[in-house]
Scaffold this active site. Structure first.
Site, short mmCIF file in Angstrom:
data_model
loop_
_atom_site.label_atom_id
_atom_site.label_comp_id
_atom_site.label_asym_id
_atom_site.label_seq_id
_atom_site.Cartn_x
_atom_site.Cartn_y
_atom_site.Cartn_z
N LYS A 105 7.86 54.36 -35.92
CA LYS A 105 6.58 54.51 -36.59
C LYS A 105 6.81 54.54 -38.08
O LYS A 105 7.91 54.85 -38.55
CB LYS A 105 5.90 55.81 -36.15
CG LYS A 105 4.39 55.78 -36.27
CD LYS A 105 3.73 54.98 -35.15
CE LYS A 105 2.21 55.07 -35.23
NZ LYS A 105 1.56 54.35 -34.13
N VAL A 131 -12.37 50.35 -29.94
CA VAL A 131 -12.04 50.52 -28.52
C VAL A 131 -13.16 51.22 -27.77
O VAL A 131 -13.63 50.74 -26.73
CB VAL A 131 -10.72 51.30 -28.36
CG1 VAL A 131 -10.44 51.58 -26.88
CG2 VAL A 131 -9.56 50.52 -28.96
N ASP A 134 -2.30 50.40 -38.18
CA ASP A 134 -2.57 51.68 -37.54
C ASP A 134 -3.68 52.34 -38.35
O ASP A 134 -4.31 51.69 -39.19
CB ASP A 134 -1.30 52.54 -37.50
CG ASP A 134 -1.37 53.65 -36.44
OD1 ASP A 134 -2.12 54.61 -36.68
OD2 ASP A 134 -0.70 53.56 -35.41
N THR A 171 -6.63 47.00 -25.35
CA THR A 171 -6.63 48.46 -25.31
C THR A 171 -7.83 48.97 -24.52
O THR A 171 -7.70 49.87 -23.67
CB THR A 171 -6.65 49.05 -26.73
OG1 THR A 171 -5.55 48.55 -27.48
CG2 THR A 171 -6.58 50.56 -26.69
N ILE A 207 -19.26 59.54 -35.42
CA ILE A 207 -19.65 59.88 -36.79
C ILE A 207 -20.46 58.76 -37.44
O ILE A 207 -21.10 58.97 -38.46
CB ILE A 207 -18.42 60.20 -37.66
CG1 ILE A 207 -17.46 59.00 -37.71
CG2 ILE A 207 -17.69 61.43 -37.14
CD1 ILE A 207 -16.29 59.18 -38.66
N ASN A 239 -4.84 58.74 -29.24
CA ASN A 239 -3.45 59.15 -29.19
C ASN A 239 -3.35 60.68 -29.26
O ASN A 239 -4.16 61.33 -29.90
CB ASN A 239 -2.66 58.57 -30.37
CG ASN A 239 -2.42 57.08 -30.20
OD1 ASN A 239 -1.96 56.63 -29.15
ND2 ASN A 239 -2.71 56.31 -31.23
N SER A 274 -6.39 43.64 -31.18
CA SER A 274 -5.70 44.36 -30.11
C SER A 274 -6.59 45.38 -29.41
O SER A 274 -6.19 45.97 -28.40
CB SER A 274 -4.46 45.07 -30.67
OG SER A 274 -4.83 46.04 -31.63
N ALA A 307 -11.23 58.77 -30.02
CA ALA A 307 -11.24 58.97 -31.48
C ALA A 307 -9.93 59.62 -31.91
O ALA A 307 -8.87 59.05 -31.74
CB ALA A 307 -12.46 59.79 -31.88
N SER A 327 -8.57 56.55 -24.84
CA SER A 327 -7.63 55.76 -25.64
C SER A 327 -7.04 56.51 -26.82
O SER A 327 -6.09 56.03 -27.44
CB SER A 327 -8.34 54.50 -26.18
OG SER A 327 -9.36 54.86 -27.11
#
Length: 368
Positions: free
Chosen positions: A78, A182, A113, A148, A202, A264, A144, A241, A262
């Protein structure tokens, strides 16, 4: 704490400093057993270098597990850039970042990202071939968020099959937190399937657009506040989110039967996975569910092929089923089962590499 203690279990951590462009970045390579490290580059106005380092170390380790779970020939890495993405971006900054990536000689591949866009990495691509996820006109695989979102749908189907004995999406209600690229696609698909939705975001623009779509379909949708989303009477909570949303404050509010999304790092820490387990809430480990985007960018280096990516993404369904089965049979949380699944895959590759240590491993060929 000693710096080497902080980065223990990581193969390499690179601090990137370019005074002329103002670049301050950190690249963390966690584990390359399965192949070169792969992970996105986020840009945030971190309050300190220590905060940025903690974030990149945590995220790079997660990518090792995510790559193992998705069965792609990459390890975990990363990158983070310290800066305000609204104020501090400029082409030369990303060209300088690309030069640092290139200096790693193919050990690290990166792309967009949080806080960065595919357009940003067009400039990094001028300096290195080790960039993935750029737009199709630059030889990339494009958006992408499509695979996802499909991965989330497969995750929901696998979870519904486990909880209710049918993978059908209709007839159930879903609480979707976040209507970004997503989350919005997931919500659209669920509406098309005849599901009922609770949503929060939001962005009022995203909410209005989805409500209009639901009205045209004659589908049921209810907009709630950011705090209310945890306590609605839905069947499944779908976090799409930010991370850390399953925590001491929210876990007791949940009335759902499952959590599949989805976002992380949904669990603030591993103890919250146990709390969900004790409440009888089935948790789909996030790095299994959201692997569709990773599968696409990893596949990109074999030349972009959308059909192949979607076919690979469909394996998320079976992976989750196997994890649920192991969790039940061995009386462990789904997080523990997923981690063991990934660790077994890494250890198996380590043993093979050791057995064939007399042979030179082929160098990963970069895209030209």
């Amino acid at each position: 704490m000693d710096m080497f203690q902080k980065i223990q279990n990581h193969e390499q951590v690179v601090f990137c400093n370019d005074e002329e462009t103002g670049l301050k970045a950190i690249i963390a390579i966690h584990n390359t057993t399965l192949g070169p490290a792969l992970g996105g580059c986020r840009m945030r106005p971190y309050s300190s270098v220590d905060e940025a380092l903690e974030d990149v170390l945590r995220l790079s380790k997660g990518m090792t597990y995510k790559c193992a779970a998705a069965d792609v020939d990459f390890g975990g890495g990363k990158a983070v850039i310290i800066g305000d993405p609204e104020k501090d971006k400029h082409p030369e900054l990303f060209r300088a970042f690309g030069q640092f990536v290139e200096s790693l000689n193919g050990r690290f591949y990166t792309g967009t990202d949080m806080g960065t866009t595919p357009e940003d990495f067009v400039y990094a691509l001028k300096e290195t071939n080790c960039i993935v996820g750029v737009n199709e006109e630059y030889g990339g695989s494009g958006d992408s968020s499509i695979p996802t979102a499909m991965g989330v749908i497969y995750g929901l189907q696998a979870t519904n099959q486990n909880v209710w004995g049918s993978k059908d999406l209709h007839g159930k209600s879903y609480a979707i937190q976040g209507l970004g690229k997503v989350g919005f696609k997931v919500a659209e698909r669920l509406l098309e399937e005849g599901a009922d939705l609770y949503v929060t975001d939001i962005s009022q623009k995203s909410i209005d657009l989805l409500v209009a779509k639901a009205k045209n379909m004659g589908a049921a949708i209810k907009v709630v506040s950011g705090e209310e989303i945890y306590s609605v009477d839905a069947d499944v909570f779908v976090p799409c989110a930010i991370g850390g949303v399953i925590n001491d404050h929210t876990v007791d509010q949940l009335k759902v039967k499952a959590v599949v999304g989805s976002a992380n790092n949904q669990l603030l820490d591993l103890s919250h996975g146990l709390r969900l387990h004790e409440k009888g809430i089935l948790y789909a480990p996030d790095y299994i569910v959201n692997a569709g985007g990773l599968i696409q960018v990893a596949d990109e280096l074999y030349e972009p092929n959308k059909e192949r990516v979607l076919q690979k993404t469909s394996a998320i369904y079976n992976s989750l089923q196997n994890i649920y089965l192991q969790s039940e049979n061995e009386h462990m949380t789904t997080v523990e089962a997923a981690n063991r699944f990934c660790e077994d895959r890494i250890h198996a590759r380590t043993r093979r590499n050791s057995f064939f240590s007399h042979a030179k491993r082929p160098k990963w060929s970069v895209r030209t």
